[in-house]
Design a protein around this motif. Structure first.
Motif, PDB file in Angstrom:
ATOM      1  N   ALA A   1      30.370  47.886  40.849  1.00  0.00           N
ATOM      2  CA  ALA A   1      30.613  46.472  41.150  1.00  0.00           C
ATOM      3  C   ALA A   1      31.683  46.328  42.223  1.00  0.00           C
ATOM      4  O   ALA A   1      31.566  45.499  43.126  1.00  0.00           O
ATOM      5  CB  ALA A   1      31.026  45.732  39.876  1.00  0.00           C
ATOM      6  N   CYS A   2      32.731  47.137  42.122  1.00  0.00           N
ATOM      7  CA  CYS A   2      33.797  47.112  43.122  1.00  0.00           C
ATOM      8  C   CYS A   2      33.255  47.474  44.498  1.00  0.00           C
ATOM      9  O   CYS A   2      33.602  46.840  45.506  1.00  0.00           O
ATOM     10  CB  CYS A   2      34.900  48.079  42.705  1.00  0.00           C
ATOM     11  SG  CYS A   2      36.297  48.157  43.843  1.00  0.00           S
ATOM     12  N   ALA A   3      32.385  48.489  44.554  1.00  0.00           N
ATOM     13  CA  ALA A   3      31.804  48.913  45.828  1.00  0.00           C
ATOM     14  C   ALA A   3      30.895  47.834  46.407  1.00  0.00           C
ATOM     15  O   ALA A   3      30.930  47.547  47.616  1.00  0.00           O
ATOM     16  CB  ALA A   3      31.025  50.213  45.640  1.00  0.00           C
ATOM     17  N   VAL A   4      30.062  47.238  45.552  1.00  0.00           N
ATOM     18  CA  VAL A   4      29.139  46.192  46.012  1.00  0.00           C
ATOM     19  C   VAL A   4      29.904  44.993  46.567  1.00  0.00           C
ATOM     20  O   VAL A   4      29.495  44.382  47.562  1.00  0.00           O
ATOM     21  CB  VAL A   4      28.216  45.755  44.852  1.00  0.00           C
ATOM     22  CG1 VAL A   4      27.424  44.510  45.242  1.00  0.00           C
ATOM     23  CG2 VAL A   4      27.264  46.886  44.480  1.00  0.00           C
ATOM     24  N   MET A   5      31.032  44.667  45.958  1.00  0.00           N
ATOM     25  CA  MET A   5      31.829  43.532  46.407  1.00  0.00           C
ATOM     26  C   MET A   5      32.701  43.873  47.613  1.00  0.00           C
ATOM     27  O   MET A   5      33.423  43.021  48.130  1.00  0.00           O
ATOM     28  CB  MET A   5      32.715  43.024  45.267  1.00  0.00           C
ATOM     29  CG  MET A   5      31.944  42.534  44.050  1.00  0.00           C
ATOM     30  SD  MET A   5      30.748  41.225  44.423  1.00  0.00           S
ATOM     31  CE  MET A   5      31.854  39.873  44.849  1.00  0.00           C
ATOM     32  N   GLY A   6      32.637  45.131  48.072  1.00  0.00           N
ATOM     33  CA  GLY A   6      33.390  45.531  49.251  1.00  0.00           C
ATOM     34  C   GLY A   6      34.880  45.691  49.018  1.00  0.00           C
ATOM     35  O   GLY A   6      35.671  45.610  49.975  1.00  0.00           O
TER      36      GLY A   6
ATOM     37  N   PRO B   1      38.241  49.636  49.511  1.00  0.00           N
ATOM     38  CA  PRO B   1      39.462  49.934  50.279  1.00  0.00           C
ATOM     39  C   PRO B   1      40.745  49.441  49.604  1.00  0.00           C
ATOM     40  O   PRO B   1      41.817  50.020  49.805  1.00  0.00           O
ATOM     41  CB  PRO B   1      39.224  49.205  51.606  1.00  0.00           C
ATOM     42  CG  PRO B   1      37.739  49.148  51.741  1.00  0.00           C
ATOM     43  CD  PRO B   1      37.237  48.939  50.340  1.00  0.00           C
ATOM     44  N   ALA B   2      40.632  48.373  48.814  1.00  0.00           N
ATOM     45  CA  ALA B   2      41.815  47.819  48.152  1.00  0.00           C
ATOM     46  C   ALA B   2      42.107  48.491  46.821  1.00  0.00           C
ATOM     47  O   ALA B   2      43.152  48.233  46.212  1.00  0.00           O
ATOM     48  CB  ALA B   2      41.636  46.314  47.932  1.00  0.00           C
ATOM     49  N   LEU B   3      41.214  49.370  46.360  1.00  0.00           N
ATOM     50  CA  LEU B   3      41.361  49.971  45.033  1.00  0.00           C
ATOM     51  C   LEU B   3      42.631  50.832  44.900  1.00  0.00           C
ATOM     52  O   LEU B   3      43.344  50.696  43.908  1.00  0.00           O
ATOM     53  CB  LEU B   3      40.122  50.801  44.695  1.00  0.00           C
ATOM     54  CG  LEU B   3      39.965  51.272  43.242  1.00  0.00           C
ATOM     55  CD1 LEU B   3      38.494  51.474  42.902  1.00  0.00           C
ATOM     56  CD2 LEU B   3      40.720  52.572  42.968  1.00  0.00           C
ATOM     57  N   PRO B   4      42.950  51.707  45.868  1.00  0.00           N
ATOM     58  CA  PRO B   4      44.145  52.560  45.684  1.00  0.00           C
ATOM     59  C   PRO B   4      45.432  51.764  45.494  1.00  0.00           C
ATOM     60  O   PRO B   4      46.237  52.077  44.605  1.00  0.00           O
ATOM     61  CB  PRO B   4      44.185  53.386  46.977  1.00  0.00           C
ATOM     62  CG  PRO B   4      42.762  53.425  47.437  1.00  0.00           C
ATOM     63  CD  PRO B   4      42.202  52.080  47.079  1.00  0.00           C
ATOM     64  N   ASP B   5      45.640  50.742  46.316  1.00  0.00           N
ATOM     65  CA  ASP B   5      46.870  49.955  46.197  1.00  0.00           C
ATOM     66  C   ASP B   5      46.907  49.187  44.882  1.00  0.00           C
ATOM     67  O   ASP B   5      47.957  49.109  44.223  1.00  0.00           O
ATOM     68  CB  ASP B   5      46.992  48.973  47.370  1.00  0.00           C
ATOM     69  CG  ASP B   5      47.319  49.675  48.677  1.00  0.00           C
ATOM     70  OD1 ASP B   5      47.808  50.819  48.622  1.00  0.00           O
ATOM     71  OD2 ASP B   5      47.073  49.090  49.753  1.00  0.00           O
ATOM     72  N   HIS B   6      45.762  48.614  44.497  1.00  0.00           N
ATOM     73  CA  HIS B   6      45.731  47.860  43.238  1.00  0.00           C
ATOM     74  C   HIS B   6      45.946  48.794  42.055  1.00  0.00           C
ATOM     75  O   HIS B   6      46.702  48.465  41.121  1.00  0.00           O
ATOM     76  CB  HIS B   6      44.383  47.144  43.098  1.00  0.00           C
ATOM     77  CG  HIS B   6      44.277  46.323  41.850  1.00  0.00           C
ATOM     78  ND1 HIS B   6      44.840  45.080  41.728  1.00  0.00           N
ATOM     79  CD2 HIS B   6      43.697  46.583  40.647  1.00  0.00           C
ATOM     80  CE1 HIS B   6      44.603  44.588  40.529  1.00  0.00           C
ATOM     81  NE2 HIS B   6      43.909  45.490  39.846  1.00  0.00           N
TER      82      HIS B   6
ATOM     83  N   PRO C   1      40.238  46.179  41.755  1.00  0.00           N
ATOM     84  CA  PRO C   1      40.694  44.805  42.016  1.00  0.00           C
ATOM     85  C   PRO C   1      39.844  43.805  41.248  1.00  0.00           C
ATOM     86  O   PRO C   1      38.703  44.101  40.881  1.00  0.00           O
ATOM     87  CB  PRO C   1      40.484  44.668  43.538  1.00  0.00           C
ATOM     88  CG  PRO C   1      40.481  46.058  44.055  1.00  0.00           C
ATOM     89  CD  PRO C   1      39.852  46.893  42.968  1.00  0.00           C
ATOM     90  N   PRO C   2      40.383  42.608  40.960  1.00  0.00           N
ATOM     91  CA  PRO C   2      39.598  41.582  40.251  1.00  0.00           C
ATOM     92  C   PRO C   2      38.241  41.394  40.895  1.00  0.00           C
ATOM     93  O   PRO C   2      38.132  41.208  42.110  1.00  0.00           O
ATOM     94  CB  PRO C   2      40.478  40.330  40.379  1.00  0.00           C
ATOM     95  CG  PRO C   2      41.872  40.864  40.502  1.00  0.00           C
ATOM     96  CD  PRO C   2      41.741  42.137  41.290  1.00  0.00           C
ATOM     97  N   LEU C   3      37.188  41.422  40.079  1.00  0.00           N
ATOM     98  CA  LEU C   3      35.826  41.426  40.606  1.00  0.00           C
ATOM     99  C   LEU C   3      35.296  40.047  40.985  1.00  0.00           C
ATOM    100  O   LEU C   3      34.370  39.936  41.782  1.00  0.00           O
ATOM    101  CB  LEU C   3      34.886  42.070  39.580  1.00  0.00           C
ATOM    102  CG  LEU C   3      35.103  43.565  39.301  1.00  0.00           C
ATOM    103  CD1 LEU C   3      34.198  44.024  38.179  1.00  0.00           C
ATOM    104  CD2 LEU C   3      34.849  44.377  40.565  1.00  0.00           C
ATOM    105  N   GLY C   4      35.857  38.985  40.399  1.00  0.00           N
ATOM    106  CA  GLY C   4      35.326  37.656  40.687  1.00  0.00           C
ATOM    107  C   GLY C   4      33.875  37.568  40.265  1.00  0.00           C
ATOM    108  O   GLY C   4      33.507  37.913  39.135  1.00  0.00           O
ATOM    109  N   HIS C   5      33.013  37.144  41.199  1.00  0.00           N
ATOM    110  CA  HIS C   5      31.574  37.076  40.896  1.00  0.00           C
ATOM    111  C   HIS C   5      30.974  38.459  40.683  1.00  0.00           C
ATOM    112  O   HIS C   5      29.852  38.580  40.184  1.00  0.00           O
ATOM    113  CB  HIS C   5      30.825  36.360  42.022  1.00  0.00           C
ATOM    114  CG  HIS C   5      31.217  34.920  42.183  1.00  0.00           C
ATOM    115  ND1 HIS C   5      31.116  33.996  41.159  1.00  0.00           N
ATOM    116  CD2 HIS C   5      31.723  34.239  43.249  1.00  0.00           C
ATOM    117  CE1 HIS C   5      31.538  32.813  41.579  1.00  0.00           C
ATOM    118  NE2 HIS C   5      31.915  32.936  42.844  1.00  0.00           N
ATOM    119  N   GLY C   6      31.714  39.497  41.040  1.00  0.00           N
ATOM    120  CA  GLY C   6      31.231  40.855  40.843  1.00  0.00           C
ATOM    121  C   GLY C   6      31.066  41.241  39.388  1.00  0.00           C
ATOM    122  O   GLY C   6      30.472  42.279  39.085  1.00  0.00           O
TER     123      GLY C   6
END
Length: 257
Positions: free
Chosen positions: A86-91, A94-99, A222-227
């Motif tokens: 889901a994280c990958a699909v939502m693009g 790149p923000a995953l390491p910092d989060h 990171p928060p997925l939102g609609h993901g």
């Protein structure tokens, strides 16, 4: 006999959990600080504590775990895959390491994050849900029946969290897409846990590991939102694939679920 004991387990479990959570809510106590955190943690352990009470009272035999490298790997992969996809699909990869670094730091480091992940949910719940309830439900229902009943009970047990200030569920809200998908995901997640605990014979340890992998990955991305809908669809697809490929073996005979 089994039905009566399941009802007895349910009463003990819900009383141990809902009463303390209700008291915290009425008093407006913070579940993350002081005595409130201790009461909250003990209440969250209601399922496992209820299983302990039942095992001590009736001296029932517990299932033997088959130790191997298969179910630990399967549990981690199956638990982490849906949130990561889901994280990958939502693009958001790149923000995953910092989060993730921020989450780990807030939990007191990697060891603190790991300890909290295993204790808050997996250990507190799985000796009850997967260790006590699941094998007894399987005596009455097939895979789908067990999944539906246990998934529904598991969901109802969580409901007070949406009315308890200071919890993640209360922050998400009950009548939101996060609240809806939370309850929907419990059904395919229950079936996946059935697979690793029963089919792969990982028992409670496999359920704990999968539950921990699921919770930790959800926190680290990171928060997925609609993901969250992507996550739900991926989890459902995984559960469906496991269901269609799984024919349980009993007493030397292959039987349909």
């Amino acid at each position: 006999m089994i039905k009566r004991r399941l009802v007895e387990f349910g009463v003990i479990c819900f009383v141990l959990t809902w009463v303390p959570w209700g008291v915290l809510g009425v008093l407006g106590a913070n579940p993350d600080e002081g005595a409130g955190s201790l009461v909250f943690a003990l209440a969250a352990s209601g399922p496992s504590l209820a299983a302990l009470v039942m095992w001590l009272r009736y001296r029932e035999r517990r299932r033997v775990v088959r130790w191997s490298l298969v179910w630990p790997v399967a549990a981690v992969v199956l638990g982490a895959l849906p949130p990561l996809v889901a994280c990958a699909v939502m693009g958001d990869l790149p923000a995953l390491p910092d989060h993730a670094a921020s989450v780990i730091s807030g939990a007191g480091g990697l060891l603190g994050a790991a300890a909290y992940t295993f204790l808050a949910g997996p250990v507190a719940e799985e000796f009850g849900w997967r260790g006590y309830v699941q094998p007894r439900l399987r005596g009455y229902f097939g895979l789908l029946g067990t999944t539906l009943v246990l998934g529904a009970v598991w969901g109802v047990w969580h409901v007070p969290l949406y009315f308890l200030p200071g919890t993640g569920q209360q922050d998400d809200g009950l009548f939101t897409q996060q609240g809806l998908t939370f309850f929907l995901e419990l059904f395919p997640l229950t079936l996946v846990m059935l697979f690793v605990s029963e089919r792969l014979r990982g028992g409670v340890p496999a359920a704990i590991l999968l539950h921990a992998a699921w919770n930790l990955t959800q926190e680290l991305v990171p928060p997925l939102g609609h993901g969250v809908w992507v996550e739900f669809l991926v989890l459902t697809a995984v559960a469906a694939a496991l269901l269609t490929s799984w024919t349980p073996v009993r007493r030397g005979r292959r039987v349909a679920a």
